[in-house]
Write a protein that holds these residues in place. Structure first.
Motif, PDB file in Angstrom:
ATOM      1  N   LEU A 128      97.439  70.392 120.867  1.00 56.80           N
ATOM      2  CA  LEU A 128      96.214  70.676 121.614  1.00 56.80           C
ATOM      3  C   LEU A 128      95.038  71.037 120.708  1.00 56.80           C
ATOM      4  CD1 LEU A 128      97.590  72.666 124.671  1.00 56.80           C
ATOM      5  CD2 LEU A 128      96.422  70.445 124.728  1.00 56.80           C
ATOM      6  N   ALA A 129      95.322  71.422 119.463  1.00 59.57           N
ATOM      7  CA  ALA A 129      94.236  71.748 118.537  1.00 59.57           C
ATOM      8  C   ALA A 129      93.325  70.538 118.334  1.00 59.57           C
ATOM      9  CB  ALA A 129      94.803  72.231 117.202  1.00 59.57           C
ATOM     10  N   GLU A 130      93.885  69.342 118.381  1.00 62.44           N
ATOM     11  CA  GLU A 130      93.126  68.088 118.287  1.00 62.44           C
ATOM     12  C   GLU A 130      93.784  67.086 119.236  1.00 62.44           C
ATOM     13  OE1 GLU A 130      91.445  67.031 114.232  1.00 62.44           O
ATOM     14  OE2 GLU A 130      93.280  68.132 113.710  1.00 62.44           O
ATOM     15  N   PRO A 131      93.566  67.254 120.534  1.00 63.63           N
ATOM     16  CA  PRO A 131      94.314  66.456 121.521  1.00 63.63           C
ATOM     17  C   PRO A 131      94.013  64.963 121.505  1.00 63.63           C
ATOM     18  CG  PRO A 131      92.604  67.740 122.599  1.00 63.63           C
ATOM     19  CD  PRO A 131      92.636  68.178 121.164  1.00 63.63           C
ATOM     20  N   GLU A 132      92.894  64.566 120.946  1.00 66.12           N
ATOM     21  CA  GLU A 132      92.542  63.147 120.931  1.00 66.12           C
ATOM     22  C   GLU A 132      93.179  62.395 119.767  1.00 66.12           C
ATOM     23  OE1 GLU A 132      90.078  65.255 118.150  1.00 66.12           O
ATOM     24  OE2 GLU A 132      90.496  65.690 120.245  1.00 66.12           O
ATOM     25  N   ARG A 133      93.766  63.110 118.824  1.00 64.61           N
ATOM     26  CA  ARG A 133      94.347  62.499 117.620  1.00 64.61           C
ATOM     27  C   ARG A 133      95.830  62.254 117.775  1.00 64.61           C
ATOM     28  NH1 ARG A 133      93.515  65.145 112.270  1.00 64.61           N
ATOM     29  NH2 ARG A 133      94.185  63.103 111.632  1.00 64.61           N
ATOM     30  N   GLU A 134      96.327  61.337 116.949  1.00 56.88           N
ATOM     31  CA  GLU A 134      97.771  61.161 116.812  1.00 56.88           C
ATOM     32  C   GLU A 134      98.242  62.158 115.754  1.00 56.88           C
ATOM     33  OE1 GLU A 134      98.957  56.639 117.553  1.00 56.88           O
ATOM     34  OE2 GLU A 134      97.777  56.959 115.736  1.00 56.88           O
ATOM     35  N   ALA A 139     105.712  50.552  99.269  1.00 52.81           N
ATOM     36  CA  ALA A 139     104.340  50.582  98.741  1.00 52.81           C
ATOM     37  C   ALA A 139     103.717  51.964  98.904  1.00 52.81           C
ATOM     38  CB  ALA A 139     103.479  49.533  99.459  1.00 52.81           C
ATOM     39  N   GLU A 140     104.044  52.650  99.991  1.00 51.26           N
ATOM     40  CA  GLU A 140     103.485  53.984 100.251  1.00 51.26           C
ATOM     41  C   GLU A 140     104.208  55.074  99.463  1.00 51.26           C
ATOM     42  OE1 GLU A 140     100.771  54.860 102.126  1.00 51.26           O
ATOM     43  OE2 GLU A 140     100.428  52.713 102.311  1.00 51.26           O
ATOM     44  N   GLY A 141     105.434  54.802  99.048  1.00 53.40           N
ATOM     45  CA  GLY A 141     106.209  55.802  98.320  1.00 53.40           C
ATOM     46  C   GLY A 141     106.722  56.924  99.220  1.00 53.40           C
ATOM     47  N   ARG A 142     106.866  56.617 100.513  1.00 54.39           N
ATOM     48  CA  ARG A 142     107.372  57.600 101.480  1.00 54.39           C
ATOM     49  C   ARG A 142     107.869  56.843 102.708  1.00 54.39           C
ATOM     50  NH1 ARG A 142     103.929  57.366 105.589  1.00 54.39           N
ATOM     51  NH2 ARG A 142     101.722  57.025 105.235  1.00 54.39           N
ATOM     52  N   PRO A 143     108.679  57.509 103.533  1.00 49.60           N
ATOM     53  CA  PRO A 143     109.131  56.851 104.767  1.00 49.60           C
ATOM     54  C   PRO A 143     107.968  56.628 105.739  1.00 49.60           C
ATOM     55  CG  PRO A 143     110.420  58.843 104.320  1.00 49.60           C
ATOM     56  CD  PRO A 143     109.272  58.820 103.358  1.00 49.60           C
ATOM     57  N   ARG A 144     108.147  55.668 106.655  1.00 47.81           N
ATOM     58  CA  ARG A 144     107.147  55.477 107.706  1.00 47.81           C
ATOM     59  C   ARG A 144     107.080  56.736 108.558  1.00 47.81           C
ATOM     60  NH1 ARG A 144     108.083  50.780 111.556  1.00 47.81           N
ATOM     61  NH2 ARG A 144     110.096  51.767 111.698  1.00 47.81           N
ATOM     62  N   ARG A 145     105.916  56.992 109.104  1.00 51.34           N
ATOM     63  CA  ARG A 145     105.710  58.140 109.987  1.00 51.34           C
ATOM     64  C   ARG A 145     105.724  57.683 111.442  1.00 51.34           C
ATOM     65  NH1 ARG A 145     100.668  60.454 106.511  1.00 51.34           N
ATOM     66  NH2 ARG A 145     101.918  61.446 104.884  1.00 51.34           N
ATOM     67  N   ARG A 146     106.223  58.552 112.279  1.00 52.03           N
ATOM     68  CA  ARG A 146     106.150  58.314 113.722  1.00 52.03           C
ATOM     69  C   ARG A 146     105.020  59.190 114.232  1.00 52.03           C
ATOM     70  NH1 ARG A 146     111.052  57.105 117.568  1.00 52.03           N
ATOM     71  NH2 ARG A 146     109.913  56.862 119.516  1.00 52.03           N
ATOM     72  N   TYR A 147     104.052  58.574 114.868  1.00 50.12           N
ATOM     73  CA  TYR A 147     102.891  59.295 115.368  1.00 50.12           C
ATOM     74  C   TYR A 147     103.030  59.558 116.860  1.00 50.12           C
ATOM     75  CZ  TYR A 147     100.379  58.735 111.007  1.00 50.12           C
ATOM     76  OH  TYR A 147      99.988  58.817 109.695  1.00 50.12           O
ATOM     77  N   TYR A 148     102.635  60.749 117.270  1.00 47.25           N
ATOM     78  CA  TYR A 148     102.720  61.188 118.660  1.00 47.25           C
ATOM     79  C   TYR A 148     101.324  61.501 119.181  1.00 47.25           C
ATOM     80  CZ  TYR A 148     107.621  61.800 117.495  1.00 47.25           C
ATOM     81  OH  TYR A 148     108.907  61.573 117.093  1.00 47.25           O
ATOM     82  N   ARG A 149     101.142  61.198 120.467  1.00 48.66           N
ATOM     83  CA  ARG A 149      99.880  61.496 121.137  1.00 48.66           C
ATOM     84  C   ARG A 149     100.206  61.985 122.546  1.00 48.66           C
ATOM     85  NH1 ARG A 149      94.483  59.192 120.758  1.00 48.66           N
ATOM     86  NH2 ARG A 149      95.292  57.836 119.151  1.00 48.66           N
TER      87      ARG A 149
END
Length: 97
Positions: free
Chosen positions: A13-19, A60-70
């Protein structure tokens, strides 16, 4: 609603419009990944959240893929209502003294 669930929702809720991705949510909520991810899965099953995997090459990113939530529109309303209920002072129950 458990305190960890409330903390996850407040972080979103601190930034509800963001993933938001799990690790950031955990950092903002002060909770470990093993607590955050089951909460996110439960909120998604309940329709409060949607999620997507980012489209990157992990090598290429040097890290695992991220799962984004909204938050969904319904989830946003429910999260705000839950946060409001949590801010209300508790009603003291007691009999005559």
């Amino acid at each position: 609603m458990t305190i960890p669930t409330r903390l996850v929702l407040e972080a979103m809720l601190a930034e509800p419009e963001r993933e938001h991705f799990g690790r950031r949510i955990g950092e903002a909520a002060g909770l470990p990944s093993g607590t955050v991810h089951p909460i996110l899965a439960r909120l998604e099953r309940a329709g409060w959240l949607t999620s997507r995997w980012e489209d990157v090459d992990p090598t290429a990113e040097g890290r695992p893929r991220r799962r984004y939530y909204r938050l969904t529109p319904d989830g946003l309303g429910r999260a705000r209502a839950a946060a409001e209920r949590a801010r209300r002072p508790a009603v003291a129950w007691g009999g005559a003294s």
